[in-house]
Motif scaffolding. Structure first.
Motif, PDB file in Angstrom:
ATOM      1  N   LYS A   1     -62.729   7.581 -47.581  1.00 23.34           N
ATOM      2  CA  LYS A   1     -61.581   8.051 -48.363  1.00 23.34           C
ATOM      3  C   LYS A   1     -61.872   9.395 -49.016  1.00 23.34           C
ATOM      4  O   LYS A   1     -61.064  10.325 -48.987  1.00 23.34           O
TER       5      LYS A   1
ATOM      6  N   VAL B   1     -47.590  11.321 -46.301  1.00 24.77           N
ATOM      7  CA  VAL B   1     -48.691  12.127 -46.837  1.00 24.77           C
ATOM      8  C   VAL B   1     -48.117  13.470 -47.268  1.00 24.77           C
ATOM      9  O   VAL B   1     -47.010  13.845 -46.907  1.00 24.77           O
TER      10      VAL B   1
ATOM     11  N   LEU C   1     -53.810   6.581 -41.408  1.00 26.26           N
ATOM     12  CA  LEU C   1     -53.451   5.701 -42.519  1.00 26.26           C
ATOM     13  C   LEU C   1     -52.415   4.684 -42.066  1.00 26.26           C
ATOM     14  O   LEU C   1     -52.492   3.506 -42.427  1.00 26.26           O
TER      15      LEU C   1
ATOM     16  N   TYR D   1     -52.651   8.157 -51.768  1.00 26.36           N
ATOM     17  CA  TYR D   1     -53.354   7.595 -50.627  1.00 26.36           C
ATOM     18  C   TYR D   1     -54.778   8.107 -50.692  1.00 26.36           C
ATOM     19  O   TYR D   1     -55.107   8.942 -51.528  1.00 26.36           O
ATOM     20  N   SER D   2     -55.618   7.625 -49.791  1.00 26.98           N
ATOM     21  CA  SER D   2     -57.038   8.003 -49.775  1.00 26.98           C
ATOM     22  C   SER D   2     -57.596   7.986 -51.188  1.00 26.98           C
ATOM     23  O   SER D   2     -57.455   7.010 -51.888  1.00 26.98           O
TER      24      SER D   2
ATOM     25  N   LYS E   1     -53.079   0.811 -42.053  1.00 27.80           N
ATOM     26  CA  LYS E   1     -52.200  -0.046 -42.837  1.00 27.80           C
ATOM     27  C   LYS E   1     -51.712  -1.203 -41.971  1.00 27.80           C
ATOM     28  O   LYS E   1     -51.693  -2.356 -42.399  1.00 27.80           O
TER      29      LYS E   1
ATOM     30  N   GLU F   1     -47.301   8.354 -54.373  1.00 33.60           N
ATOM     31  CA  GLU F   1     -47.857   7.232 -53.622  1.00 33.60           C
ATOM     32  C   GLU F   1     -49.265   7.614 -53.227  1.00 33.60           C
ATOM     33  O   GLU F   1     -49.505   7.961 -52.086  1.00 33.60           O
TER      34      GLU F   1
ATOM     35  N   ARG G   1     -49.074  12.918 -53.279  1.00 30.95           N
ATOM     36  CA  ARG G   1     -50.406  12.624 -53.810  1.00 30.95           C
ATOM     37  C   ARG G   1     -50.302  11.978 -55.185  1.00 30.95           C
ATOM     38  O   ARG G   1     -51.169  11.227 -55.611  1.00 30.95           O
TER      39      ARG G   1
ATOM     40  N   GLN H   1     -45.901   5.719 -43.183  1.00 30.98           N
ATOM     41  CA  GLN H   1     -46.885   6.324 -44.076  1.00 30.98           C
ATOM     42  C   GLN H   1     -46.434   7.720 -44.457  1.00 30.98           C
ATOM     43  O   GLN H   1     -45.973   8.494 -43.622  1.00 30.98           O
TER      44      GLN H   1
END
Lengths: 374, 378, 159, 178
Positions: A104, A311, A89, A244-245, A93, A242, A239, A309
């Motif tokens: 995704k 996660v 990611l 993602y995916s 980015k 922010e 999750r 990033q």
């Protein structure tokens, strides 16, 4: 009995130290805790780390971005796919690549499966720490099914190396959806056993409720993330915060408790398995057709700059920071690994508890030692 | 000469050989008479002692090895595994191979340990086991010593096994060992109370401490049925306390491997470790055997009121097998505890004893005495 | 009085939770069909690994002992830890041209981390993963493998 | 020699040897272990006499109770490396004299008593008899000593709790046993 031991300590010393580790059954690896005991009461814990330090961050500086992926597998080996995703990611980015939905969604499903198998292993080894060895085998029995899914699709069981900058290494296996659905069905059917054997057990509850209480403000100031932080009421789920995916298109609850004790840290993980299954349920039938990777240049060079990033791994927030000087190698890579930060609070919350509680507390923080040392 | 005597004695038996399984007293009497007729009393007694010693040694080893493999198989099946399956059919000879390995292993001397006590400790544990095994009734007439005070003797002797554990923990010169020994000391000493009181409940019901009489008193019905609720409660308490007394299952604080690596036998290796290991299993056997004798009727077959046909069929199973069947049932229960429950913490363990088991037990004895006084038991 | 009720309630609830757990384990004890153990060395014959399983890197050869490796060295560049070493040599083809072909494709299994970058980046698909997973040897030198078979040649039509 | 005599000699030899070892060893836990042996041999003598109740009481109270208590307190207070200093010569002479004097006194008393050989075989003591006499209020009943000892032990227990509690409540978050 406790009293007597406390007052008339061996050799008339006030405190004595015990080396827990580097080889100890319940440090789950090569963590060494120098524990000062007063009788059986823990007075101070000094973690000594570095027994499995490999210099992953330094190694990253001399290899290319696609090659970094295989090193991230080996940090928190139980959240391997999520670690991969973090680096991918960040790179995507930086390159401003548009990632198709298919990738995704597959990434999200693999991440959630990773989370489930990680928590299964947590449950297994936590039961073992508490002396219930049967838990270990039930946990591994169920985890095996997730690993089989991984093996079929990615070719690896634990060390999956499935993500790569720009997409995935391979397309999902034709059986993937069927097997995932079978697994979800199976696992929903056996999850009550987890409660029957451990969560509901009176001995287990007595041993964990009210032990190692972590207050919300402490959780925030120590930066405890993941299920351990959320058990204290610290809303820290990346999750949600922010997304993602594909996390922005699924509905799920952030498991939050306010008690912050060992039992709720444990419970948060059990509940997260349920939530993960919900997420997979929403996605598994909606994988769109399309390519499984975006065509990238043969040599990936990140434009000069700093990239970051976050996660959510199975244990908390993993942050990847990449500083690039425009070369094919990063100038500097930094991983903010959740386990290293979570270890910091161990001394704070297990002071004045018994040595048996220390095992329970350390187990509930769910360390993966290679992630602490990197 | 000795073999001759015994074979002569056997040939004088009037009944067919398989009848021995129903009543061993004829066999033992025949051997005794045979020996006494051909030898002086001193040698007769000496040889009898030797025979019994050898028989118990064999029995001890066999039971120990069998229980180890049984436990490994039981826990494997509980955990959806196969368990040992390499050596012999279904892996049945695995423990023998393990024993051979342990016999050949190096006995590691510990620096600054108290060598004498370090070596003495495993033997204390083993000897205590032998002393208890000798007093148990295994079948009709199969009884090494039938003490007047049988069950009291069993409690008295088994209360000494803690000494071996304490000595082992202290003399190893290791902190883990010492903590383990302390824990197990506190544990065994306090759970002895519960065991004693649970046994007293039965003694009140039976009116005797002699094990053979206790078994005989259950001819009309096992005590667990005869003494209804109090006897059942006593049985439960006995099983819990017995599990704790043997340092097993959820009460294995003394060796809690996730905390203390191996507790009091951390520093032991080779055959000395095997002694502790074996002793733990024999202890479990003893606890189960006493439970079977006191609550489940020992070698008495299962009878139901006046179902003549059913009772006749039950009588066909030799008492010897009844005894072992019941014992292994209790052993299975104890194993199930171990492989289901997480471990208690040391203070919870003591709370369980002093706050729950002991008061309930005391009241239970009172109720039982009342029942017996009023003659309300069956 | 309340505390007495509480006391017995605790006991009953506690025993109930214990029995619940014992029900699970007891049920598994009496259901041998649920055993998941695989008797590994005995089931070698019918043990099928997943087709994508990353056992070791191999170079597939066809019947006439031909492979697809052109000796370009991209796998060597992509390998993160120097597992692969491509040694090429120059030969003179029939039509008199000099041509670089592979001499030895050395693969150090002991160092491989199974990241699959070599297999994925190979432009001519010369490499693949085999499902072989029994890698134990007594001598470490045996883990250094030459992937191209002796006397093998480049497949026709692969450049 | 009968087997009884052999066993008697064996047990008495054990008692003598282990008693001497108990007082001469310089390691405290070894002394406790030897004391245990002495007590075990004594109970062996009781078993020989068919006085099983006494033997079992000897085992539970002394071997299983007192020695465990002694070992426990040694475990709590002393370290494995501790050894006693050898006793001074003057002290050892005096104690030897005292011991010999005591032994002479005992032997004289024993010799003074004429042991008449009995032909009656040793009999097992009936348990019911022991139980009844323990709880009887007759002339040879033991209920009064029994109660007195109970009160004494109760007082000792309370005292022990008070002494142990002196340090104030433990500053732990978990409940401790008291």
């Amino acid at each position: 009995m406790e009293e007597i031991i406390k007052e008339v300590v061996i050799d008339e010393q006030e405190e004595y130290t015990i080396n827990m580790g580097p080889q100890h059954p319940s440090t789950h690896g090569v963590l060494r805790l120098v524990v000062s005991l007063k009788g059986e009461i823990v007075k101070n814990i000094e973690p000594h780390i570095g027994y499995i330090h490999r210099g992953i961050e330094k190694m990253c500086e001399s290899i290319t971005y696609p090659q970094i992926i295989h090193l991230t597998d080996r940090m928190d080996y139980l959240s391997a796919a999520i670690n991969n995703e973090a680096v991918c990611l960040a790179v995507e980015k930086a390159l401003e690549v548009e990632i198709p939905d298919r990738i995704k969604i597959i990434r999200t499903i693999i991440s959630e499966l990773t989370r489930i198998q990680s928590h299964q292993l947590f449950w297994a080894s936590y039961g073992m720490d508490m002396g219930g060895q049967t838990c270990f085998f039930y946990g591994l029995r169920d985890r095996e099914k997730v690993l089989d899914i991984f093996e079929e699709t990615t070719g690896g069981r634990m060390i999956v190396s499935y993500n790569c900058p720009g997409g995935l290494m391979y397309d999902i296996h034709p059986n993937f959806q069927k097997r995932v659905k079978e697994f979800i069905k199976y696992f929903r059917g056996v999850l009550w056993e987890y409660d029957a054997i451990l969560s509901g057990n009176v001995i287990f509850r007595e041993r964990t409720i009210g032990i190692g209480r972590l207050k919300l403000e402490d959780a925030i100031s120590y930066g405890i993330t993941g299920p351990s932080g959320r058990a204290s009421g610290f809303s820290c789920d990346i999750r949600k915060q922010e997304p993602y995916s594909a996390y922005d298109r699924v509905k799920f609850n952030e498991v939050l408790y306010t008690e912050g004790d060992t039992y709720h840290r444990y419970l948060a993980r059990i509940e997260e398995m349920r939530e993960s299954m919900n997420i997979i349920d929403q996605l598994i039938d909606n994988i769109p057709e399309g390519p499984y990777f975006v065509k990238m240049k043969p040599v990936i060079k990140l434009p000069e700059g700093e990239y970051f990033q976050r996660v959510e791994t199975a244990r908390g927030e993993l942050d990847v920071f990449i500083k690039s000087d425009g070369n094919k190698n990063p100038y500097r890579v930094k991983f903010r690994s959740p386990n290293f930060v979570n270890l910091g609070v161990l001394n704070h919350i297990s002071k004045d508890f018994k040595i048996a509680d220390l095992i329970a507390i350390a187990g509930s923080l769910d360390f993966v030692i290679p992630d602490i040392d990197r | 000469m000795l073999l001759n005597t015994i074979s002569n004695a056997l040939s004088t038996l009037s009944e067919p050989w398989w009848k021995i399984f129903y009543d061993f007293s004829s066999l033992t009497q025949a051997i005794d008479e045979g020996l006494r007729s051909s030898l002086s009393p001193f040698w007769a007694v000496t040889i009898e002692m030797l025979i019994i010693g050898v028989v118990f040694l064999l029995f001890y080893a066999l039971i120990g090895l069998f229980l180890v493999i049984a436990e490994r198989k039981v826990c494997a099946f509980i955990q959806n595994r196969l368990g040992p399956n390499r050596i012999g059919p279904y892996g049945l000879f695995q423990t023998i191979a393990d024993l051979v390995k342990l016999l050949f292993k190096e006995l590691i001397p510990i620096k600054n340990a108290d060598g004498f006590l370090f070596n003495l400790a495993p033997y204390i544990v083993i000897i205590v086991n032998f002393m208890v095994l000798a007093a148990l009734p295994y079948g009709k007439g199969l009884h090494a010593i039938d003490f007047n005070i049988g069950i009291f003797y069993v409690i008295a002797v088994s209360s000494m096994s803690v000494i071996g554990v304490l000595l082992a923990g202290w003399s190893s010169n290791s902190k883990y060992s010492l903590i383990g020994a302390m824990r197990s000391g506190a544990q065994i000493v306090s759970y002895e109370l519960s065991i004693g009181l649970a046994i007293i409940t039965v003694v009140v019901l039976a009116g005797s401490m002699q094990l053979s009489e206790i078994v005989e008193a259950q001819r009309t019905g096992w005590f667990i049925f005869k003494g209804h609720v109090p006897a059942f409660l006593a049985f439960i308490i006995y099983i819990i306390a017995g599990t704790a007394e043997t340092n097993r299952g959820p009460f294995d604080m003394a060796e809690a491997e996730s905390e203390l690596t191996a507790g009091y036998h951390t520093e032991y290796s080779g055959i000395k470790f095997a002694f502790f290991y074996l002793a733990e299993y024999i202890n479990m056997f003893i606890v189960a055997a006493v439970a079977a004798t006191l609550f489940l009727g020992g070698w008495m077959p299962f009878h139901v009121g006046n179902w003549e046909g059913f009772n006749r069929i039950m009588d066909f199973i030799p008492p010897f097998f009844w005894f072992f069947g019941k014992t292994f049932f209790v052993i299975y229960l104890i194993m199930l505890f171990k492989w289901t429950f997480p471990r208690l913490r040391i203070d919870q363990l003591l709370t369980l004893e002093w706050k729950y088991l002991l008061p309930i037990n005391l009241v239970n004895v009172l109720i039982m005495a009342f029942l017996v006084l009023m003659g309300w038991h069956f | 009085m309340n505390s007495i009720i509480q006391y017995f309630k605790e006991i009953i609830q506690g025993v109930g939770s214990l029995l619940k757990g014992m029900r699970v384990t007891n049920r598994y004890f009496f259901s041998p069909g649920k055993i998941v153990t695989q008797k590994y060395p005995n089931n070698r014959k019918d043990l099928v690994m997943f087709e994508r399983f990353k056992g070791e890197v191999v170079m597939p050869h066809n019947e006439s002992n031909e492979h697809k490796c052109t000796g370009c060295g991209i796998c060597e560049i992509n390998c993160p830890n120097g597992t692969i070493e491509v040694i090429s040599k120059t030969i003179i083809t029939e039509d008199g041209k000099k041509k670089r072909v592979i001499d030895k494709h050395i693969y150090r299994l002991g160092m491989c981390t199974f990241c699959a970058l070599c297999v994925k980046t190979c432009p001519s698909n010369a490499l693949a993963f085999s499902q072989e997973f029994e890698h134990a040897v007594f001598n470490r030198a045996l883990l250094i493998k030459t992937l191209n078979k002796p006397g093998s040649q480049l497949m026709k039509g692969v450049e | 020699m009968t087997s009884n005599q052999l066993m008697f000699i064996l047990f008495s030899a054990m008692i003598v040897v282990f008693s001497i070892l108990t007082v001469t060893t310089r390691r405290i836990l070894r002394a406790a272990a030897f004391l245990l042996m002495v007590l075990l041999s004594t109970s062996g003598l009781y078993f020989m006499l068919n006085y099983q109740f006494m033997a079992a009481v000897q085992l539970t109270l002394y071997a299983g109770g007192i020695v465990v208590l002694i070992i426990f307190s040694i475990l709590l207070t002393s370290h494995i490396s501790q050894k006693f200093e050898p006793v001074e010569l003057k002290k050892s002479i005096f104690s030897a004299l005292a011991a010999v004097a005591g032994a002479i006194l005992c032997i004289l008393t024993i010799l003074d008593y004429s042991f008449s050989a009995t032909t009656v075989a040793a009999q097992e003591v009936n348990m019911k008899l022991i139980g009844k006499s323990l709880l009887s209020v007759d002339y040879d009943g033991y209920v009064l000593p029994f109660e007195v000892i109970s009160i004494l032990l109760l007082a000792a227990m309370i005292a022990a709790i008070v002494v142990a509690k002196k340090g104030g409540p433990a500053k732990t978050k978990t409940p401790t046993l008291n």
